[in-house]
Write a protein that holds these residues in place. Structure first.
Motif, PDB file in Angstrom:
ATOM      1  N   LEU A  84       0.832  -1.201   0.000  1.00 42.39           N
ATOM      2  CA  LEU A  84       0.000   0.000   0.000  1.00 42.39           C
ATOM      3  C   LEU A  84       0.869   1.254   0.000  1.00 42.39           C
ATOM      4  N   MET A  85       1.925   1.228   0.794  1.00 41.85           N
ATOM      5  CA  MET A  85       2.777   2.411   0.924  1.00 41.85           C
ATOM      6  C   MET A  85       3.400   2.785  -0.424  1.00 41.85           C
ATOM      7  N   HIS A 102     -10.293   1.392   1.659  1.00 46.01           N
ATOM      8  CA  HIS A 102      -9.490   0.174   1.812  1.00 46.01           C
ATOM      9  C   HIS A 102     -10.184  -0.728   2.837  1.00 46.01           C
ATOM     10  N   LYS A 104      -8.844  -2.646   5.001  1.00 43.13           N
ATOM     11  CA  LYS A 104      -8.112  -2.765   6.269  1.00 43.13           C
ATOM     12  C   LYS A 104      -8.215  -1.475   7.086  1.00 43.13           C
ATOM     13  N   GLU A 105      -8.451  -1.627   8.371  1.00 45.16           N
ATOM     14  CA  GLU A 105      -8.609  -0.471   9.253  1.00 45.16           C
ATOM     15  C   GLU A 105      -7.264   0.218   9.471  1.00 45.16           C
ATOM     16  N   GLY A 106      -7.263   1.527   9.310  1.00 44.59           N
ATOM     17  CA  GLY A 106      -6.023   2.290   9.490  1.00 44.59           C
ATOM     18  C   GLY A 106      -5.229   2.461   8.211  1.00 44.59           C
ATOM     19  N   ALA A 107      -5.714   1.890   7.086  1.00 44.17           N
ATOM     20  CA  ALA A 107      -4.959   1.987   5.825  1.00 44.17           C
ATOM     21  C   ALA A 107      -4.758   3.444   5.374  1.00 44.17           C
ATOM     22  N   MET A 109      -4.503   6.107   7.187  1.00 39.59           N
ATOM     23  CA  MET A 109      -3.475   6.722   8.043  1.00 39.59           C
ATOM     24  C   MET A 109      -2.083   6.225   7.631  1.00 39.59           C
ATOM     25  N   ALA A 110      -1.981   4.924   7.348  1.00 42.80           N
ATOM     26  CA  ALA A 110      -0.697   4.382   6.891  1.00 42.80           C
ATOM     27  C   ALA A 110      -0.284   5.071   5.594  1.00 42.80           C
ATOM     28  N   HIS A 127     -13.982   0.792  10.417  1.00 44.10           N
ATOM     29  CA  HIS A 127     -13.377   1.741  11.342  1.00 44.10           C
ATOM     30  C   HIS A 127     -13.976   3.137  11.226  1.00 44.10           C
TER      31      HIS A 127
ATOM     32  N   ARG B 105      -8.288  -7.141  11.303  1.00 42.78           N
ATOM     33  CA  ARG B 105      -8.647  -6.218  10.222  1.00 42.78           C
ATOM     34  C   ARG B 105      -7.714  -5.016  10.145  1.00 42.78           C
ATOM     35  N   ILE B 107      -4.504  -2.686   9.332  1.00 44.78           N
ATOM     36  CA  ILE B 107      -3.563  -2.602   8.203  1.00 44.78           C
ATOM     37  C   ILE B 107      -2.183  -3.142   8.579  1.00 44.78           C
ATOM     38  N   GLU B 111       0.736  -4.954   6.065  1.00 43.90           N
ATOM     39  CA  GLU B 111       1.815  -4.082   5.589  1.00 43.90           C
ATOM     40  C   GLU B 111       3.033  -4.285   6.487  1.00 43.90           C
ATOM     41  N   LEU B 114       5.262  -1.396   8.057  1.00 41.61           N
ATOM     42  CA  LEU B 114       4.726  -0.439   9.035  1.00 41.61           C
ATOM     43  C   LEU B 114       5.219  -0.747  10.443  1.00 41.61           C
ATOM     44  N   PHE B 132      -3.316   3.032  14.298  1.00 40.43           N
ATOM     45  CA  PHE B 132      -3.946   2.868  12.988  1.00 40.43           C
ATOM     46  C   PHE B 132      -5.425   2.504  13.103  1.00 40.43           C
ATOM     47  N   CYS B 133      -5.756   1.515  13.931  1.00 38.73           N
ATOM     48  CA  CYS B 133      -7.137   1.005  13.923  1.00 38.73           C
ATOM     49  C   CYS B 133      -7.890   1.238  15.225  1.00 38.73           C
TER      50      CYS B 133
END
Lengths: 306, 143
Positions: A84-85, A102, A104-107, A109-110, A127, B105, B107, B111, B114, B132-133
């Motif tokens: 993703l990055m 996305h 995935k949760e927090g994607a 922000m990443a 999220h 779930r 990220i 990844e 990270l 993140f989550c």
């Protein structure tokens, strides 16, 4: 550089500014028709969406800008195993602003950690969904003339419903707001949200039926029980029809209550409710386009003036 | 039982009884080549029982990790056989790559590049939240 990852990234004053600009854009769209000519919005949708993606694209086109992107992970380099990055770094070289969804949760922000341009979270798993929240806030403010001093009922899937989580976060910053959380025990809001409400001293109640609280509500926010958020299909089938709003249940509601829904609906609001003047969920759709126009404009202005 | 006093190094005192092995593992003391003593169930006026770890070398110790495992630990720095510094710990405001997010779930589960960031949200209850989550983890010390 500013991004919109979580609705609370923006102050109440900043949100009011975006809603004001959105109101101006509704009143006089022609005045903004060329305002972002030459700018590019990238819509990176790693998960299917019709409404949110089209509303972003419509918003950017309405401002004279251009749009590029993809609508599923299969049609991006993610299918080849790209991180993703790396995808975000690459796309931020081709665009002025990115809206991403996305699973995935927090994607988002990443992604914002590596992006050269502002990132807008267009939904990350169960999220957050802050642009839906801006839409909801705009709709409530246009209906009620305020965002303070009201009882807000949220009904349905409050566990996985990201629009609910973002709306609670946003509205809990206004004076005199009380939440009524209507859901089956299996789909209650996550404990981190109720804990935060307790810490902030914001009144809330958790109930299992909408009938018991209907007369008190100023706003009723309905949500869909989403099949894709369940690990187990049997649980989904057991719970999906639990909370259906129909004209009979609305008999005890206030005459000026506003009924919102982030859409798409399945059957949680009977179509017999659609013509009720309290049903504003299709106004929400229209507001979503204008508030995203205001958001894109604001983030690009902030970046230029930083 | 006698354990020799150390010449220059670190003594981790007041470790909650039974938690010493967690400290040993988190600090990767099995990988250092200096003498390390892990003493369990020592009588303590304050705690009843406690664990102690003595490290006979001036190695770098991550105080954030220690504070997360057990904020009650006292870190004694010894030089030339004398106590030169005594550090009290507390739960750190931020943890980077100390614990991992358990939310399937999140990220961070896909990844690999990270870093795992956790922010302290509730000091009294020892609650950390994934940056993140927002998934919560409770400090080991307060479980």
């Amino acid at each position: 550089m500013r991004h919109l990852i979580d609705i609370t990234d923006f102050t109440v004053e900043e949100i009011e500014g975006i809603l004001d600009l959105g109101d101006q854009m509704i009143a006089d769209p022609a005045a903004y028709r060329e305002s972002l000519r030459g700018r590019i919005l990238a819509t990176l949708f790693f998960e299917p969406s019709t409404r949110t993606r089209l509303s972003f694209e419509s918003a950017m086109l309405s401002l004279g800008g251009s749009v590029l992107g993809f609508s599923s992970a299969d049609s991006s380099s993610t299918a080849k195993g790209e991180s993703l990055m790396d995808t975000i770094r690459t796309v931020s070289c081709y665009s002025d602003i990115i809206a991403m969804r996305h699973p995935k949760e927090g994607a988002p922000m990443a992604g914002s950690l590596k992006s050269y341009v502002p990132i807008i979270n267009a939904g990350d798993g169960g999220h957050n969904h802050p642009t839906q929240t801006l839409t909801d806030l705009m709709t409530i403010r246009r209906c009620k003339g305020r965002l303070s001093n009201m009882v807000v009922g949220l009904c349905g899937d409050l566990k996985f419903g990201r629009t609910v989580h973002s709306l609670i976060g946003a509205m809990s910053r206004y004076e005199g707001v009380e939440f009524v959380l209507i859901s089956p025990p299996e789909l209650k809001v996550p404990s981190y949200i109720t804990e935060e409400l307790k810490v902030k001293g914001i009144p809330f109640r958790e109930v299992e039926t909408m009938e018991e609280v209907m007369p008190e509500l100023d706003v009723l926010y309905m949500t869909r029980v989403q099949k894709e958020r369940f690990f187990n299909e049997a649980d989904y089938i057991r719970l999906k029809d639990t909370y259906i709003l129909d004209p009979e249940k609305l008999r005890t509601a206030k005459a000026d209550m506003s009924i919102l829904h982030p859409l798409p609906r399945v059957n949680e609001i009977s179509t017999r409710v659609d013509d009720d003047p309290r049903a504003v969920y299709f106004d929400q759709v229209r507001n979503g386009r204008f508030v995203r126009m205001a958001l894109i404009t604001t983030l690009l202005n902030w970046r230029e003036n930083a | 039982m006698n354990i020799d006093a150390i010449h220059s190094g670190i003594v981790l005192d007041h470790i909650k009884a039974g938690r010493g092995m967690d400290v040993y593992r988190f600090l990767k003391l099995d990988e250092v080549d200096c003498p390390v003593a892990y003493i369990r169930n020592v009588r303590s006026n304050a705690l009843g029982r406690k664990d102690i770890i003595k490290i006979d070398s001036e190695i770098q110790v991550d105080l954030d990790v220690l504070g997360y495992i057990d904020p009650g630990i006292t870190v004694n720095i010894i030089k030339d056989g004398k106590l030169v510094e005594k550090k009290k710990l507390s739960l750190p405001e931020k943890l980077v790559n100390v614990i991992t997010c358990k939310n399937p779930r999140c990220i961070t589960t896909v990844e690999n590049a990270l870093d795992q960031h956790f922010i302290l949200k509730d000091r009294a209850r020892g609650i950390y939240r994934c940056m993140f989550c927002d998934a919560e983890r409770k400090s080991k010390a307060l479980r």
